[in-house]
Design an enzyme around this catalytic site. Structure first.
Site, mmCIF file in Angstrom:
data_model
loop_
_atom_site.group_PDB
_atom_site.id
_atom_site.type_symbol
_atom_site.label_atom_id
_atom_site.label_comp_id
_atom_site.label_asym_id
_atom_site.label_seq_id
_atom_site.Cartn_x
_atom_site.Cartn_y
_atom_site.Cartn_z
ATOM 1 N N PHE A 127 -7.937 63.298 -33.600
ATOM 2 C CA PHE A 127 -9.120 63.449 -32.749
ATOM 3 C C PHE A 127 -9.203 64.873 -32.188
ATOM 4 O O PHE A 127 -10.277 65.448 -32.072
ATOM 5 C CB PHE A 127 -9.061 62.422 -31.611
ATOM 6 C CG PHE A 127 -10.155 62.574 -30.589
ATOM 7 C CD1 PHE A 127 -11.467 62.260 -30.903
ATOM 8 C CD2 PHE A 127 -9.871 63.046 -29.317
ATOM 9 C CE1 PHE A 127 -12.481 62.405 -29.964
ATOM 10 C CE2 PHE A 127 -10.879 63.192 -28.374
ATOM 11 C CZ PHE A 127 -12.192 62.877 -28.704
ATOM 12 N N GLY A 182 -14.153 50.992 -20.552
ATOM 13 C CA GLY A 182 -13.476 51.276 -19.287
ATOM 14 C C GLY A 182 -11.960 51.279 -19.370
ATOM 15 O O GLY A 182 -11.289 51.295 -18.332
ATOM 16 N N SER A 198 -10.472 54.604 -18.026
ATOM 17 C CA SER A 198 -10.499 54.613 -16.553
ATOM 18 C C SER A 198 -9.370 53.755 -15.993
ATOM 19 O O SER A 198 -8.739 54.116 -14.995
ATOM 20 C CB SER A 198 -11.814 54.052 -16.025
ATOM 21 O OG SER A 198 -12.893 54.797 -16.516
ATOM 22 N N GLN A 217 -16.437 66.499 -24.136
ATOM 23 C CA GLN A 217 -17.352 66.321 -23.007
ATOM 24 C C GLN A 217 -17.238 64.934 -22.380
ATOM 25 O O GLN A 217 -17.290 64.795 -21.156
ATOM 26 C CB GLN A 217 -18.791 66.574 -23.478
ATOM 27 C CG GLN A 217 -19.762 66.844 -22.346
ATOM 28 C CD GLN A 217 -19.389 68.076 -21.521
ATOM 29 O OE1 GLN A 217 -19.101 69.123 -22.087
ATOM 30 N NE2 GLN A 217 -19.346 67.943 -20.200
ATOM 31 N N TYR A 277 -13.497 62.208 -16.170
ATOM 32 C CA TYR A 277 -12.577 62.675 -15.125
ATOM 33 C C TYR A 277 -13.349 63.137 -13.885
ATOM 34 O O TYR A 277 -12.965 62.845 -12.762
ATOM 35 C CB TYR A 277 -11.671 63.803 -15.642
ATOM 36 C CG TYR A 277 -10.868 63.413 -16.871
ATOM 37 C CD1 TYR A 277 -10.460 62.105 -17.082
ATOM 38 C CD2 TYR A 277 -10.523 64.361 -17.841
ATOM 39 C CE1 TYR A 277 -9.732 61.740 -18.213
ATOM 40 C CE2 TYR A 277 -9.804 64.003 -18.965
ATOM 41 C CZ TYR A 277 -9.409 62.693 -19.152
ATOM 42 O OH TYR A 277 -8.698 62.344 -20.264
#
Lengths: 142, 142
Positions: free
Chosen positions: B27, B76, B79, B106, B112
């Site tokens: 990635f 999520g 997170s 991005q 963040y």
């Protein structure tokens, strides 16, 4: 130049190291971020390092800060501290040696590049992100 | 979405974590930098953290890497991993939580920032520098 010895810190150095930390904060225009207090007397520079982990390269040394008092700059003391940290890195099995520098500190950036470091923010686009205390507590729901 | 549990890694996870590390390297277009080998089977994401020292703020947690498999993104999970690391940070007495991100990612940068992080490269000009193995050895005179 007077003879300068690069050595590990010892307990009695704390006062002196605190003085240098405050000088560094002033130099970086970040004095308002310093959360320590205490007084003390005579070292002319320091490097603070710790060990981190690179996902791909394994054990890595991270130089959190390096500082040399203004009147002792230009004598190669910063290079000697960096070389000492590189020795510690190899002794402790670290192949990689990371550090961070403010982009307006051209003198430091030039020194690190001259010593063989790569600017990974420039070369690969790495940005530093930080959650401060309040943001960390909010994240953790505390 | 299927129920996802955020937990500490255990020994049997090694093969799976290695698989995710390789996916992360692809990635980030940095597969050529991966120096590990081994195969294994089923986690969907991970975060690798360690403890560092901030000269001014003391004990700090550093999230070296965070990764979620493409087919599990947007649920999520990233997170949740970050929140878990924030909990560990507070449990271990760290007020500050640092991490690094590539500027072309991005989606990660937005996440963040949305969670309360500050981009210190943008705000204060911090650049990542690194001495790789050969440069470290040359520095140490070995």
């Amino acid at each position: 130049m007077a003879s300068v010895r690069i050595r590990e810190a010892k307990e009695g150095d704390c006062g002196d190291i605190l003085r240098l930390i405050r000088e560094l904060a002033e130099f970086e225009n970040l004095s308002h971020q310093v959360k320590i207090s205490e007084e003390g007397p005579c070292l002319v520079g320091y490097g603070i390092y710790c060990f981190i982990y690179s996902t791909w390269k394994g054990r890595t040394i991270y130089l959190e800060d390096i500082y040399v008092m203004p009147e002792y700059r230009g004598q190669g003391i910063g290079s000697k501290i960096i070389k000492k940290v590189a020795e510690v890195a190899l002794d402790k099995g670290c192949s990689q040696f990371r550090l961070a520098v403010l982009d307006w500190n051209q003198r430091a950036m030039d020194l690190y590049k001259a010593l063989g470091a790569q600017d990974l923010t420039e070369a690969e686009g790495w940005h530093f992100f930080c959650f401060e205390g309040e943001a960390t507590r909010k994240l953790a729901g505390k």
